[in-house]
Design a protein around this motif. Structure first.
Motif, PDB file in Angstrom:
ATOM      1  N   ASP A  37       0.809  -1.213   0.000  1.00 18.38           N
ATOM      2  CA  ASP A  37       0.000   0.000   0.000  1.00 18.38           C
ATOM      3  C   ASP A  37       0.845   1.267   0.000  1.00 18.38           C
ATOM      4  O   ASP A  37       0.321   2.373  -0.161  1.00 18.38           O
ATOM      5  N   LYS A  38       2.162   1.121   0.187  1.00 22.68           N
ATOM      6  CA  LYS A  38       3.067   2.274   0.156  1.00 22.68           C
ATOM      7  C   LYS A  38       3.967   2.265  -1.077  1.00 22.68           C
ATOM      8  O   LYS A  38       4.770   3.172  -1.286  1.00 22.68           O
ATOM      9  N   LEU A  39       3.843   1.209  -1.898  1.00 21.50           N
ATOM     10  CA  LEU A  39       4.742   1.021  -3.027  1.00 21.50           C
ATOM     11  C   LEU A  39       4.688   2.184  -4.007  1.00 21.50           C
ATOM     12  O   LEU A  39       5.727   2.707  -4.432  1.00 21.50           O
ATOM     13  N   ASP A  40       3.506   2.627  -4.377  1.00 18.34           N
ATOM     14  CA  ASP A  40       3.388   3.691  -5.371  1.00 18.34           C
ATOM     15  C   ASP A  40       3.983   5.000  -4.857  1.00 18.34           C
ATOM     16  O   ASP A  40       4.672   5.707  -5.603  1.00 18.34           O
ATOM     17  N   ALA A  41       3.750   5.323  -3.588  1.00 14.75           N
ATOM     18  CA  ALA A  41       4.295   6.553  -3.015  1.00 14.75           C
ATOM     19  C   ALA A  41       5.821   6.516  -2.996  1.00 14.75           C
ATOM     20  O   ALA A  41       6.490   7.503  -3.341  1.00 14.75           O
ATOM     21  N   ILE A  56       9.080  -6.331  -2.908  1.00 11.51           N
ATOM     22  CA  ILE A  56       9.970  -5.321  -3.486  1.00 11.51           C
ATOM     23  C   ILE A  56      10.666  -4.617  -2.332  1.00 11.51           C
ATOM     24  O   ILE A  56      10.019  -4.016  -1.473  1.00 11.51           O
ATOM     25  N   TYR A  57      11.990  -4.708  -2.328  1.00  9.34           N
ATOM     26  CA  TYR A  57      12.779  -4.147  -1.238  1.00  9.34           C
ATOM     27  C   TYR A  57      13.064  -2.673  -1.486  1.00  9.34           C
ATOM     28  O   TYR A  57      13.018  -2.184  -2.622  1.00  9.34           O
ATOM     29  N   ILE A  58      13.409  -1.971  -0.421  1.00  9.21           N
ATOM     30  CA  ILE A  58      13.556  -0.517  -0.491  1.00  9.21           C
ATOM     31  C   ILE A  58      14.616  -0.093  -1.514  1.00  9.21           C
ATOM     32  O   ILE A  58      14.467   0.918  -2.187  1.00  9.21           O
ATOM     33  N   SER A  59      15.676  -0.874  -1.670  1.00 13.55           N
ATOM     34  CA  SER A  59      16.724  -0.511  -2.634  1.00 13.55           C
ATOM     35  C   SER A  59      16.234  -0.560  -4.069  1.00 13.55           C
ATOM     36  O   SER A  59      16.777   0.104  -4.953  1.00 13.55           O
ATOM     37  N   ARG A  60      15.186  -1.360  -4.319  1.00 15.44           N
ATOM     38  CA  ARG A  60      14.689  -1.518  -5.680  1.00 15.44           C
ATOM     39  C   ARG A  60      13.962  -0.270  -6.171  1.00 15.44           C
ATOM     40  O   ARG A  60      13.787  -0.086  -7.370  1.00 15.44           O
ATOM     41  N   ALA A 118       8.121   4.456   3.376  1.00 16.23           N
ATOM     42  CA  ALA A 118       7.795   3.028   3.426  1.00 16.23           C
ATOM     43  C   ALA A 118       7.508   2.546   4.838  1.00 16.23           C
ATOM     44  O   ALA A 118       7.113   1.382   5.036  1.00 16.23           O
ATOM     45  N   GLY A 119       7.717   3.417   5.830  1.00 15.85           N
ATOM     46  CA  GLY A 119       7.499   3.009   7.207  1.00 15.85           C
ATOM     47  C   GLY A 119       8.584   2.088   7.728  1.00 15.85           C
ATOM     48  O   GLY A 119       8.333   1.258   8.611  1.00 15.85           O
TER      49      GLY A 119
END
Length: 400
Positions: free
Chosen positions: A146-150, A207-211, A286-287
């Motif tokens: 739910d935070k991926l797009d942001a 999907i990890y934050i670095s991606r 991403a929290g």
């Protein structure tokens, strides 16, 4: 026959070959009436491509078009090799990679990769198998769906802002983002022409934050979207070199496309600046706990040392030295992914074969080329050299 006429013939034959493979033509935005009206039989197409190769070999060009002629010669030879694959005549991995991508991956073995695994074991202490320790560690850095797009949008905006400080892009350039499933890739740029791309992200796996930065830069700025926009602007529209209006995926152009997109990540986001941006912007969006960022990137740097494991596995598997189960097991061990992710990755190898060399070897070739031109490593000059390469593409042998 003029070089313009040979270039037109190259485009027409490329499109004709594309009728025999669903993924060969990655993009085309040239004249509509150059598209084939009917399917040409492979034997006839083989004869026509051979004729074009001979004409290109015998052609002489003025100095200011030598680069253009060489590019056409290498691309046309790659068509001949790909046609053989379409006809069901696979070739050894290294032979395929030199014919299709103008380069051969260095030979990698387990002993070299095991050294990196030992470093990772020290960085991730514990009694569980390393693969499990790594999985448990990176679970802390998954972007919630739910935070991926942001998060991705913020990465794109910053990549665009940084890129436009150094590269002039037309006002109408843009792309759309779609989130998809059931693909063998993690992200894809479908360039539509007129400075517009459709970028798709596969959400089958976490999907990890670095991606976020990786995909924003690789697929967007200054990666595939910018690369295609610059080629269209400078070569197709300005010079009328319509051979650049078609992008055959399994060709030497892909080594530069993938290599520059990967190298472009560190050009647009030097390591220290990237970590700071992610800690202050992306981690909070991403929290995630930004206090863990330094350790995360220490581990990521070590994982990057394993990047050639894909090439090793692909070569052995496609050359018949190992079976499917053995290939998946090697991917699990040396890329530290789950069984399901390794199976997806092998699916990519099965679909695209030697294409895997374009990501790591392509990145290394582009990086070496740019840094040879700019030994001072001056950031502004790096950007200038990198931009010139995107607007005036070279194949691997032309960069070495």
């Amino acid at each position: 026959m003029s070089l313009d006429s040979l270039a037109k013939r190259y485009v027409q034959l490329t499109l004709a070959l594309g009728e025999h493979h669903p993924h060969y033509i990655d993009a085309y935005y040239g004249p509509a009436d150059w598209r084939p009206t009917e399917k040409t039989e492979l034997d006839e197409l083989e004869s026509q491509i051979a004729c074009l190769c001979t004409q290109l070999t015998e052609h002489s060009a003025p100095e200011d078009e030598q680069l253009r002629l060489h590019f056409l010669q290498v691309q046309a030879r790659a068509m001949t090799a790909f046609l053989q694959l379409v006809k069901g005549k696979p070739m050894p991995f290294d032979e395929e990679s030199i014919h299709l991508y103008d380069a051969v991956s260095p030979q990698i073995n387990e002993l070299q990769l095991d050294i990196t695994l030992e470093k990772l074991a020290d960085a991730l202490p514990g009694s569980d198998p390393l693969n499990e320790r790594f999985s448990q560690f990176v679970e802390q850095f998954v972007i919630p769906k739910d935070k991926l797009d942001a998060v991705f949008s913020a990465a794109v905006d910053e990549s665009r802002r940084r890129t436009k400080q150094y590269i002039v892009l037309d006002d109408n350039e843009s792309f759309s983002i779609e989130y998809v499933t059931d693909k063998v890739w993690s992200g894809y740029n479908w360039y539509q022409g007129n400075n517009y791309s459709l970028i798709q992200m596969n959400t089958d796996f976490p999907i990890y934050i670095s991606r976020a930065v990786d995909l924003a830069a690789h697929e967007g700025y200054p990666g595939h979207h910018v690369f295609n926009s610059l080629m269209e602007k400078h070569l197709v529209n300005h010079k009328g070199w319509f051979e650049y209006s078609v992008y055959p995926l399994f060709s030497p152009m892909s080594l530069l496309a993938e290599g520059s997109a990967n190298y472009g990540i560190e050009v647009v986001f030097p390591r220290a600046e990237r970590i700071q941006f992610e800690k202050s912007v992306l981690f909070p969006l991403a929290g995630l706990d930004s206090n863990l960022a330094e350790q995360y990137y220490l581990v990521q740097d070590l994982v990057q040392e394993l990047s050639y494991a894909d090439n090793m596995v692909a070569k052995r598997y496609l050359d018949g030295a190992i079976n499917r189960e053995e290939a998946i097991a090697l991917l699990v061990k040396y890329t530290l992914v789950s069984q399901d992710k390794a199976t997806q990755r092998l699916g990519f190898i099965e679909a695209n074969r030697a294409y895997v060399i374009n990501y790591n070897l392509g990145q290394d070739i582009v990086k070496a080329y740019v840094e040879k031109q700019v030994p001072s490593r001056d950031p502004i000059r790096i950007w200038q050299c990198f931009t010139h390469l995107l607007a005036n593409p070279k194949t691997a042998s032309m960069m070495q």
